[in-house]
Write an enzyme that holds these catalytic residues in place. Structure first.
Site, short mmCIF file in Angstrom:
data_model
loop_
_atom_site.label_atom_id
_atom_site.label_comp_id
_atom_site.label_asym_id
_atom_site.label_seq_id
_atom_site.Cartn_x
_atom_site.Cartn_y
_atom_site.Cartn_z
N ASN A 155 0.86 -1.18 0.00
CA ASN A 155 0.00 0.00 0.00
C ASN A 155 0.89 1.23 0.00
O ASN A 155 1.78 1.36 0.85
CB ASN A 155 -0.89 0.04 1.25
CG ASN A 155 -1.93 -1.08 1.24
OD1 ASN A 155 -2.05 -1.82 0.26
ND2 ASN A 155 -2.67 -1.19 2.34
N GLU B 121 -3.12 -1.14 -2.52
CA GLU B 121 -3.85 0.12 -2.29
C GLU B 121 -3.03 1.28 -2.80
O GLU B 121 -1.83 1.38 -2.51
CB GLU B 121 -4.08 0.38 -0.79
CG GLU B 121 -5.21 -0.40 -0.18
CD GLU B 121 -5.40 -0.09 1.30
OE1 GLU B 121 -5.13 1.05 1.73
OE2 GLU B 121 -5.81 -1.01 2.02
#
Ligand code: FCB
Length: 462
Positions: free
Chosen positions: A295, A366
């Site tokens: 992420n 992400e």
């Protein structure tokens, strides 16, 4: 065409969400409470006292939500499973009604030709386990492995990927050291111990999944960012490296190399002792995984402190547990989270991970941004900043791919606007706008743009 960046043929384009952030239905079908139910209902913990009680009401609207995913052309969908829906008490009896929700969701996703990727732990620990110490209690790691086995048995034949943990750095150091997240503890030593038990839980969960979910790729998602030293001075370079020890190596080294970074380990052990690490733990944590999820949102420019920090105590909180100062670059525009926009940071990070941890397949699990979004009179949401943000980051990932990084896919955070933890509903990260009064979904311009990217598997060079 020269100014087109084409992605590898089997590159997977997806979007991500998390259970507590979108599902709502906080008390339905036998679900137990999670630490986020408790935390968000504790006055002062979230902006405006917002809670995930209703959120995007996805629990009731999942079928039409999957249609939106299909309309977007998503190839993969990353969601998370709420542990207390499956085990209302954290352990013991399985709640079949909770499991059924995810069976139906996964079937629906598959029917639309989308590959499901499930995260087992995106921060909503059963409150019943928190009552027994939460991640400070070593038994939680084994309960997590039991829960992983149940999910593997129920869904392993249909899931493409299973991600054990989402961002253990946040669960441990923001949950147990700064207290900004549930369960809201404030103790540096607790953060260290919680992090170890999370990692142990990851290793044990991989073991349980290997037995029952043989066709799934199993991995973990970590939030990473490689700091830039503010100057080339030795002190600033050291400070930046220390930042990377705390955020990155503290999680990557155990998972991928079976050891903690030695220098920082010594410091943490001097604070909490070493009994929390049992013989064999590091081997368990070092279990073979199929991919690493990353992420990425921003990165820090880091300078050494001008004043030496106070000696650490158990009560030290995040601002002080690092002996570095973060210096935010002034020039970079920011998102509404105040995060500087730095796409090169994603490129540098992907290259850094490959260089230091070998050819393990990577996914960006992400990446995305919050901006001020609103519906205009024509009913549209013109979020050109988000398009620019994503285009810049996709291009950075493309550059890393060209340099040989083994990146397999990319999940935009987030599919929907949602409950952004302590920031409540104030931060809109979605490709799809949510009107929280009517639960209407509106595809933002970025969603239309992303749909095109997916169908062409290419972007224009920004
Ligand atoms: C990450 C979380 C995700 C979301 C984004 C903005 O740290 O994994 O749930 O809150 O940040």
């Amino acid at each position: 065409m020269e100014n087109r960046l084409v992605f590898p043929q089997d590159f997977k384009w997806g979007a991500a969400t998390a259970s507590y952030q979108i599902e709502g239905a906080a008390h339905e079908d036998g679900k137990g409470l999670s630490i986020w139910d408790t935390f968000s209902h504790t006055p002062g913990k979230t902006l405006h006292g917002d809670t995930g009680d209703v959120a995007c009401d996805h629990y009731h609207r999942f079928a039409s939500d999957v249609k939106i995913m299909a309309d977007l052309g998503l190839q993969a969908y990353r969601f998370s499973i709420s542990w207390p829906r499956i085990f209302p008490d954290g352990t013991g009896e399985v709640n079949e009604a909770g499991l059924d929700f995810y069976r139906r969701l996964v079937d629906e996703v598959l029917e639309h030709g989308i590959k499901p990727a499930a995260t087992l732990y995106h921060w909503d620990l059963p409150q019943a386990l928190e009552d027994q110490g939460g991640w400070l209690n070593r038994a939680t790691s084994s309960y997590f492995a039991d829960y992983a086995r149940v999910i593997g048995e129920a869904l392993g034949d249909r899931l493409e990927n299973i991600i054990t943990l989402n961002e253990p750095w946040v669960s441990s150091f923001i949950g147990y050291t700064t207290g900004h997240h549930a369960p809201g503890k404030q103790d540096l030593g607790d953060g260290v111990i919680a992090a170890h038990h999370l990692l142990l839980g990851h290793g044990l969960a991989v073991e349980s999944l290997r037995g029952v979910a043989k066709s799934c790729e199993v991995g973990i998602t970590v939030n990473l960012s490689v700091a830039i030293p503010a100057t080339s001075s030795e002190l600033d370079v050291k400070a930046a490296s220390r930042h990377d020890d705390q955020l990155d190596r503290w999680f990557l080294d155990p998972v991928l190399k079976g050891q903690y970074p030695a220098g920082l380990l010594k410091e943490y052990v001097s604070l909490v002792g070493d009994d929390f690490i049992h013989e064999g733990d590091m081997t368990t944590i070092n279990a073979d995984i199929d991919f690493l999820g990353i992420n990425y949102y921003t990165r820090n420019i880091v300078a050494a402190r001008k004043q030496p920090h106070e000696p650490w105590t158990r009560q030290t909180s995040l601002g002080d547990f690092s002996d570095v100062d973060d210096v935010t670059p002034h020039a970079a525009p920011r998102t509404t989270k105040e995060w500087p926009i730095d796409p090169d940071g994603l490129h540098d990070l992907l290259v850094w991970v490959s260089k230091n941890y070998g050819a393990i397949p990577l996914y960006v699990t992400e990446n995305g941004a919050a901006f001020i979004d609103y519906v205009d009179q024509s009913g549209s949401v013109h979020d050109s900043e988000r398009v620019d943000y994503l285009q810049g980051h996709f291009a950075a990932a493309h550059r890393a791919l060209e340099e040989g990084v083994n990146l397999r896919g990319y999940f935009v955070w987030s599919l929907f606007d949602n409950f952004e933890w302590a920031d409540g509903y104030s931060q809109r990260f979605g490709l799809v706008f949510i009107d929280y009064h009517t639960q209407e979904r509106i595809m933002k311009d970025s969603a239309h743009w992303y749909k095109l990217v997916i169908s062409e598997n290419a972007i224009d060079q920004p």
